[in-house]
Write a protein that holds these residues in place. Structure first.
Motif, PDB file in Angstrom:
ATOM      1  N   GLY A 106       0.868  -1.180   0.064  1.00 14.36           N
ATOM      2  CA  GLY A 106      -0.130  -0.014   0.042  1.00 14.36           C
ATOM      3  C   GLY A 106       0.803   1.166   0.171  1.00 14.36           C
ATOM      4  O   GLY A 106       2.099   1.196  -0.272  1.00 14.36           O
ATOM      5  N   THR A 119     -10.923  -1.560  -0.002  1.00 13.46           N
ATOM      6  CA  THR A 119      -9.944  -0.553   0.543  1.00 13.46           C
ATOM      7  C   THR A 119      -9.422  -0.965   2.097  1.00 13.46           C
ATOM      8  O   THR A 119     -10.425  -1.483   2.575  1.00 13.46           O
ATOM      9  CB  THR A 119     -10.257   0.814   0.455  1.00 13.46           C
ATOM     10  OG1 THR A 119     -11.506   0.877   0.915  1.00 13.46           O
ATOM     11  CG2 THR A 119     -10.156   1.270  -0.821  1.00 13.46           C
ATOM     12  N   THR A 154      -5.309  -0.823  -1.518  1.00 14.88           N
ATOM     13  CA  THR A 154      -6.470  -1.114  -2.471  1.00 14.88           C
ATOM     14  C   THR A 154      -6.264  -2.669  -3.211  1.00 14.88           C
ATOM     15  O   THR A 154      -5.358  -3.008  -3.574  1.00 14.88           O
ATOM     16  CB  THR A 154      -6.544   0.099  -3.680  1.00 14.88           C
ATOM     17  OG1 THR A 154      -5.069   0.250  -3.985  1.00 14.88           O
ATOM     18  CG2 THR A 154      -6.991   1.326  -2.779  1.00 14.88           C
ATOM     19  N   PRO A 177      -2.513   2.018  -4.881  1.00 17.99           N
ATOM     20  CA  PRO A 177      -3.493   2.767  -4.480  1.00 17.99           C
ATOM     21  C   PRO A 177      -3.546   4.269  -5.288  1.00 17.99           C
ATOM     22  O   PRO A 177      -4.393   4.778  -5.587  1.00 17.99           O
ATOM     23  CB  PRO A 177      -3.567   3.364  -3.149  1.00 17.99           C
ATOM     24  CG  PRO A 177      -2.660   2.247  -2.585  1.00 17.99           C
ATOM     25  CD  PRO A 177      -1.736   1.746  -3.629  1.00 17.99           C
TER      26      PRO A 177
END
Length: 345
Positions: free
Chosen positions: A214, A276, A317, A331
């Motif tokens: 992430g 998410t 994500t 993301p």
């Protein structure tokens, strides 16, 4: 909410459909955008010129009182629920006790005199005074904050007005000098938004951190974390343990070497099937598995639980459920595809 207010709400929802960036939407749906069509007579979407004028009064008083956009959205949503954005006087036998005005405030409960409460500027200012006196109101879901002010017999009724309130604030704020960026209202509902403000301090699967699935966004301890888009909560968990496998509390700070795991975290599944994940929260999140959230809903606070060197949000994500390393995507790229720049200052 009063019985007569219900009648005005029914009237309010008649008319042209609410238009969003992604298409048409019924009033009971979740907004996917933040725009309404305007008409030459001053109306906006399903709302006529009188209702839009009252929304503008509420926003103007909020701006003059230095109330953040989130508070203006809460106020407009409350007036939509209570009066349909109509400045209601005493309707005799149809009146609920002594309720009056846009917010159905009652003289007998100390809100003001009857003459004051049918003055929209006074009524809005009275609402804001009570709202900002509530500790933590900016981190509350809209319906909780509104109920804390109103003490309604229908405490969950305010939530359904959030998309319309956002769109109305977006429109009328654009007409007011000095009101700030109207897009702040849009960021509270509809579409996608940055979950916290701040700079990205660690990227997705960089050469120095190839297993980092992430991005890390710098933010102060206690900063509210917002749902990046509407969806359903699919996981709320504490994931923290020492390197030997012993459990570690998520209610205290973790460590960048000795502690592993995401700390307190939340996963949301969105209508486009993406997931998410929000990690390292300060304390147990504000939501529960199975709960529906709108974009902008406060789901927790920035902390440093789990594998963390200091307060920040670790945001992931994923393209499907369950969220795994194999379906993790950058993301920055996913948010950019949805019109949001995570790298913006």
């Amino acid at each position: 909410m009063t019985g007569r207010a219900l009648a005005f709400i029914v009237a309010a929802v008649l008319g042209v459909p609410f238009l969003c960036v992604a298409g048409l939407l019924s009033i009971t749906g979740v907004a996917s955008g933040c725009s309404m069509p305007t008409s030459p007579d001053g109306g906006v979407g399903r709302y006529d010129a009188e209702q839009v004028h009252h929304a503008q009064v509420i926003v103007t008083v909020g701006v003059q009182s230095a109330v953040p956009v989130r508070g203006q959205v809460i106020a407009v949503a409350t007036a939509l629920q209570e009066s349909g954005l109509r400045n209601l006087g005493n309707l005799g036998d149809r009146n609920d006790h002594d309720s009056l005005g846009l917010f159905q405030q009652r003289p007998s409960q100390g809100w003001g005199t009857p003459a004051q409460l049918v003055n929209p500027e006074y009524a809005a200012a009275a609402f804001y005074r009570k709202l900002v006196s509530i500790p933590g109101w900016q981190m509350m879901p809209l319906t909780v904050a509104a109920q804390a002010v109103q003490r309604s017999a229908y405490p969950d009724a305010y939530a359904k007005w959030e998309p319309d309130a956002v769109a109305l604030v977006e429109v009328v704020a654009g007409r007011l000098p000095g009101s700030g960026s109207p897009s702040e209202a849009c960021a509270t509902s509809g579409g996608w938004m940055r979950p916290v403000p701040g700079a990205i301090v660690s990227g997705f699967r960089t050469s120095s951190r190839p297993g980092h699935d992430g991005v890390d966004i710098a933010a102060a301890r206690g900063t509210p974390i917002h749902a990046a888009a509407a969806g359903v909560v699919i996981r709320v968990a504490c994931n923290a343990h020492t390197r030997d496998g012993s459990p570690h509390s998520c209610d205290i700070d973790g460590h960048p070497v000795d502690v592993l795991g995401c700390g307190w975290y939340v996963e949301l599944r969105h209508p486009d099937a993406t997931v998410t994940r929000y990690c390292h929260m300060l304390r147990r999140p504000h939501v529960e598995a199975g709960e529906q959230v709108t974009v902008g809903h406060v789901i927790g606070q920035v902390g440093s639980s789990g594998h963390s060197s200091g307060p920040h949000l670790h945001l992931e994500t994923h393209t499907g459920q369950p969220a795994t390393k194999t379906n993790a995507v950058d993301p920055i790229r996913l948010f950019a595809q949805r019109g949001v720049d995570l790298t913006a200052p």
